[in-house]
Write a protein that holds these residues in place. Structure first.
Motif, PDB file in Angstrom:
ATOM      1  N   LEU A 297       0.800  -1.306  -0.074  1.00 40.58           N
ATOM      2  CA  LEU A 297      -0.005   0.059   0.061  1.00 40.58           C
ATOM      3  C   LEU A 297       0.860   1.167  -0.063  1.00 40.58           C
ATOM      4  O   LEU A 297       0.857   1.827   1.071  1.00 40.58           O
ATOM      5  CB  LEU A 297      -0.905   0.056   1.239  1.00 40.58           C
ATOM      6  N   SER A 298       1.504   1.375  -1.121  1.00 40.23           N
ATOM      7  CA  SER A 298       2.689   2.458  -1.324  1.00 40.23           C
ATOM      8  C   SER A 298       2.160   3.892  -0.949  1.00 40.23           C
ATOM      9  O   SER A 298       2.946   4.773  -0.902  1.00 40.23           O
ATOM     10  CB  SER A 298       3.496   2.379  -2.658  1.00 40.23           C
ATOM     11  N   PHE A 299       0.865   4.289  -1.145  1.00 43.94           N
ATOM     12  CA  PHE A 299       0.262   5.596  -0.857  1.00 43.94           C
ATOM     13  C   PHE A 299      -0.311   5.894   0.563  1.00 43.94           C
ATOM     14  O   PHE A 299      -0.753   6.877   0.878  1.00 43.94           O
ATOM     15  CB  PHE A 299      -0.902   5.989  -1.837  1.00 43.94           C
ATOM     16  N   LEU A 300       0.166   4.580   1.433  1.00 43.05           N
ATOM     17  CA  LEU A 300      -0.655   4.654   2.785  1.00 43.05           C
ATOM     18  C   LEU A 300       0.068   5.753   3.703  1.00 43.05           C
ATOM     19  O   LEU A 300       1.506   5.736   3.598  1.00 43.05           O
ATOM     20  CB  LEU A 300      -0.694   3.240   3.425  1.00 43.05           C
TER      21      LEU A 300
ATOM     22  N   GLY B 220       7.965  -6.293   5.142  1.00 40.08           N
ATOM     23  CA  GLY B 220       7.551  -5.642   3.965  1.00 40.08           C
ATOM     24  C   GLY B 220       6.891  -4.340   4.123  1.00 40.08           C
ATOM     25  O   GLY B 220       6.809  -3.414   3.469  1.00 40.08           O
ATOM     26  N   MET B 221       6.402  -4.094   5.527  1.00 36.52           N
ATOM     27  CA  MET B 221       6.144  -2.662   6.022  1.00 36.52           C
ATOM     28  C   MET B 221       6.929  -1.798   5.780  1.00 36.52           C
ATOM     29  O   MET B 221       6.504  -0.554   5.981  1.00 36.52           O
ATOM     30  CB  MET B 221       5.444  -2.765   7.438  1.00 36.52           C
ATOM     31  N   SER B 222       8.341  -2.003   5.540  1.00 36.89           N
ATOM     32  CA  SER B 222       9.278  -0.888   5.340  1.00 36.89           C
ATOM     33  C   SER B 222       9.185  -0.245   4.300  1.00 36.89           C
ATOM     34  O   SER B 222       9.808   0.834   4.042  1.00 36.89           O
ATOM     35  CB  SER B 222      10.913  -1.600   5.475  1.00 36.89           C
ATOM     36  N   HIS B 223       8.428  -0.562   3.292  1.00 34.98           N
ATOM     37  CA  HIS B 223       8.198  -0.001   2.084  1.00 34.98           C
ATOM     38  C   HIS B 223       7.131   1.013   2.075  1.00 34.98           C
ATOM     39  O   HIS B 223       6.768   1.677   1.211  1.00 34.98           O
ATOM     40  CB  HIS B 223       7.613  -0.989   1.007  1.00 34.98           C
ATOM     41  N   LEU B 224       6.506   1.140   3.355  1.00 30.29           N
ATOM     42  CA  LEU B 224       5.637   2.386   3.469  1.00 30.29           C
ATOM     43  C   LEU B 224       5.908   3.489   3.732  1.00 30.29           C
ATOM     44  O   LEU B 224       5.855   4.217   4.684  1.00 30.29           O
ATOM     45  CB  LEU B 224       4.498   1.908   4.805  1.00 30.29           C
ATOM     46  N   ARG B 225       6.836   4.019   2.755  1.00 25.44           N
ATOM     47  CA  ARG B 225       7.492   5.248   3.050  1.00 25.44           C
ATOM     48  C   ARG B 225       6.844   6.534   3.218  1.00 25.44           C
ATOM     49  O   ARG B 225       7.590   7.633   3.426  1.00 25.44           O
ATOM     50  CB  ARG B 225       8.597   5.333   1.928  1.00 25.44           C
ATOM     51  N   ARG B 226       5.631   6.544   2.811  1.00 21.79           N
ATOM     52  CA  ARG B 226       4.664   7.862   3.022  1.00 21.79           C
ATOM     53  C   ARG B 226       4.094   7.851   4.422  1.00 21.79           C
ATOM     54  O   ARG B 226       3.482   8.859   4.770  1.00 21.79           O
ATOM     55  CB  ARG B 226       3.796   7.842   1.964  1.00 21.79           C
ATOM     56  N   LEU B 227       4.196   6.956   5.106  1.00 18.10           N
ATOM     57  CA  LEU B 227       3.478   6.689   6.253  1.00 18.10           C
ATOM     58  C   LEU B 227       3.962   7.740   7.246  1.00 18.10           C
ATOM     59  O   LEU B 227       5.184   7.908   7.679  1.00 18.10           O
ATOM     60  CB  LEU B 227       3.882   5.289   6.779  1.00 18.10           C
TER      61      LEU B 227
ATOM     62  N   ASN C  65      10.842   7.490   7.142  1.00 16.52           N
ATOM     63  CA  ASN C  65      11.437   9.263   7.631  1.00 16.52           C
ATOM     64  C   ASN C  65      10.420  10.390   7.608  1.00 16.52           C
ATOM     65  O   ASN C  65      10.677  11.358   7.966  1.00 16.52           O
ATOM     66  CB  ASN C  65      12.435   9.466   6.524  1.00 16.52           C
ATOM     67  N   ARG C  66       8.999   9.628   7.256  1.00 15.71           N
ATOM     68  CA  ARG C  66       7.953  10.621   7.341  1.00 15.71           C
ATOM     69  C   ARG C  66       7.151  10.575   8.567  1.00 15.71           C
ATOM     70  O   ARG C  66       6.087  11.400   8.916  1.00 15.71           O
ATOM     71  CB  ARG C  66       6.715  10.504   6.073  1.00 15.71           C
ATOM     72  N   LEU C  67       7.640   9.528   9.282  1.00 14.64           N
ATOM     73  CA  LEU C  67       6.772   9.095  10.375  1.00 14.64           C
ATOM     74  C   LEU C  67       6.643  10.163  11.556  1.00 14.64           C
ATOM     75  O   LEU C  67       7.807  10.727  11.961  1.00 14.64           O
ATOM     76  CB  LEU C  67       7.552   7.789  11.431  1.00 14.64           C
ATOM     77  N   GLN C  68       5.598  10.645  11.922  1.00 17.73           N
ATOM     78  CA  GLN C  68       5.270  11.572  13.090  1.00 17.73           C
ATOM     79  C   GLN C  68       4.829  11.050  14.398  1.00 17.73           C
ATOM     80  O   GLN C  68       5.127  11.531  15.393  1.00 17.73           O
ATOM     81  CB  GLN C  68       4.390  12.650  12.678  1.00 17.73           C
ATOM     82  N   TYR C  69       3.935   9.862  14.062  1.00 19.90           N
ATOM     83  CA  TYR C  69       3.466   9.180  15.370  1.00 19.90           C
ATOM     84  C   TYR C  69       3.788   7.732  15.282  1.00 19.90           C
ATOM     85  O   TYR C  69       3.214   7.136  14.298  1.00 19.90           O
ATOM     86  CB  TYR C  69       1.958   9.476  15.329  1.00 19.90           C
TER      87      TYR C  69
END
Length: 420
Positions: free
Chosen positions: A94-97, A114-121, A143-147
């Motif tokens: 879910l690359s836009f998640l 596989g969750m390491s690909h969630l780069r927009r998270l 690197n976009r993680l805030q919470y």
């Protein structure tokens, strides 16, 4: 006309290609969610059975949110749905998640790589499940993680050394109520934008690193119920935005560092059940936003400060019980006029209870038990009798009162009168 005729097929081909790409993308999202659906083994509210049908667009599934323009899955919120199962690696497709909330369910197993690909998270809440394994190092690449909340699970092992190397935007990190161990690494200071850090109720040991003072944006620091030891670093005083501090139920020793006097925004301070010593520091009286202060079950000694309440108009709860404090209970305590709970029990206080205690009109709980107080004690109670509901005055020396039952009659409305 020839030029327009020449370009029209190219434009049509481009539009058709983009439509094909968009269709392929939403098919990938659907495939990922179908794989996730197949890993859910308990669905008490029949959400998956009745709503997550492959016949529908995934954008219409309960808990799924799609972007209106590109029809890609951007949010997955399935919290409090009672689901049980494992998290499949396909979820990483879910690359836009941007946001995922699976908290308060019964998911178990490891977090898949596989969750390491969630780069927009930017938001990940997986708290209150049965997830296990070590905290994965790949979290450090989102690197976009805030919470990030993994609280109330069964994670084990040490914190990854590099977890904060690439998380400049992280605002909240909650790993509380797990089985994490080892030392709290100084590398955590690389999460320089952190506003809330909760590592409480784990098995961390060793010293609190001085680098914690580099988390200049921190508002909440909760490290209670671990096995931390050593002295409290004075660099803690650098956290000038700190509002809530909980380091209770550890093995800290030594004095409270004077650097903590700079924590002028602090409203909650819990340092109970440690091995802290020394006199109650005078600078506590300058933390004017303080509402809750607990230093119970330590080794503080000496007299209460005469001015401790001069600048604490917001203090609601003061707990200094189970220490070695001595001297008289000073009338200056009445300046903490907003107090609702006062516990000075199990110390070595002596002398009389000052009448000025009767000025604590908001008091609901008063515990002065297990001291060496003396004298006639009931006069001040008439000033606060309509609020107080827990009273303990048991002492080693008897109070000078011969008609105690008659004097207590106005307090028949008390819910509980203990140990008189």
């Amino acid at each position: 006309m020839e030029r327009a005729y020449y370009y029209f097929p190219v434009g049509l081909l481009l539009a058709t290609s983009l439509l094909a790409v968009g269709t392929a993308d939403i098919i990938n999202d659907k495939s990922a969610l179908v794989a996730f659906k197949n890993h859910i083994v308990l669905d008490p509210h029949l959400i998956v059975a009745k709503n997550w049908s492959v016949s529908y667009s995934v954008c219409d599934w309960i808990g799924v949110t799609c972007d209106s323009s590109c029809q890609r899955v951007v949010a997955l919120n399935i919290s409090n749905m009672g689901f049980a199962g494992t998290i499949p690696p396909q979820l990483g497709n879910l690359s836009f998640l941007v946001s995922v909330d699976m908290s308060n369910n019964n998911f178990h197993g490891h977090l898949p790589e596989g969750m390491s690909h969630l780069r927009r998270l930017s938001f990940m809440a997986l708290g209150n499940n049965n997830l296990t394994g070590e905290i994965p190092s790949w979290l450090g690449v989102l690197n976009r993680l805030q919470y990030l909340s993994l609280r109330i699970n069964s994670f084990v092992g040490h914190l990854p050394a590099n977890i904060c190397d690439n998380l400049p935007n992280l605002k909240k990190l909650d790993l509380s109520v797990n089985r994490l161990s080892g030392q709290i690494l100084s590398d955590l200071s690389n999460c320089s934008g952190l506003k809330s850090l909760d590592l409480s109720l784990n098995q961390f040991n060793g010293y609190l690193p001085k680098a914690v003072g580099n988390l200049k944006m921190l508002k909440e620091l909760h490290l209670g119920d671990n096995n931390l030891e050593g002295t409290i670093p004075p660099q803690l005083g650098n956290l000038s935005f700190l509002v809530s501090l909980d380091m209770s139920n550890n093995n800290f020793h030594g004095h409270l560092p004077e650097g903590m006097s700079h924590l002028r925004r602090l409203s909650f301070m819990a340092l109970s059940n440690n091995n802290l010593t020394g006199e109650i520091p005078s600078w506590l009286g300058f933390l004017e936003r303080l509402q809750y202060l607990s230093l119970t079950e330590n080794n503080f000694f000496g007299d209460l400060l005469t001015n401790i309440c001069d600048n604490l108009p917001n203090l609601k709860e003061l707990d200094l019980s189970w220490n070695q404090l001595s001297g008289q209970i000073l009338s200056g305590l009445s300046n903490c006029s907003g107090l609702k709970s006062l516990d000075l029990s199990v110390n070595q206080f002596n002398g009389y209870i000052p009448k000025a205690v009767g000025n604590l009109k908001m008091l609901e709980e008063l515990d002065l038990g297990d001291n060496k107080l003396e004298g006639y004690f009931l006069g001040f109670l008439f000033f606060i009798q309509f609020h107080i509901y827990i009273l303990s005055l048991y002492n080693y020396l008897n109070f000078l009162c011969c008609n105690i039952l008659i004097d207590l009659w106005p307090f028949k409305h008390l819910f509980q009168i203990k140990e008189i």
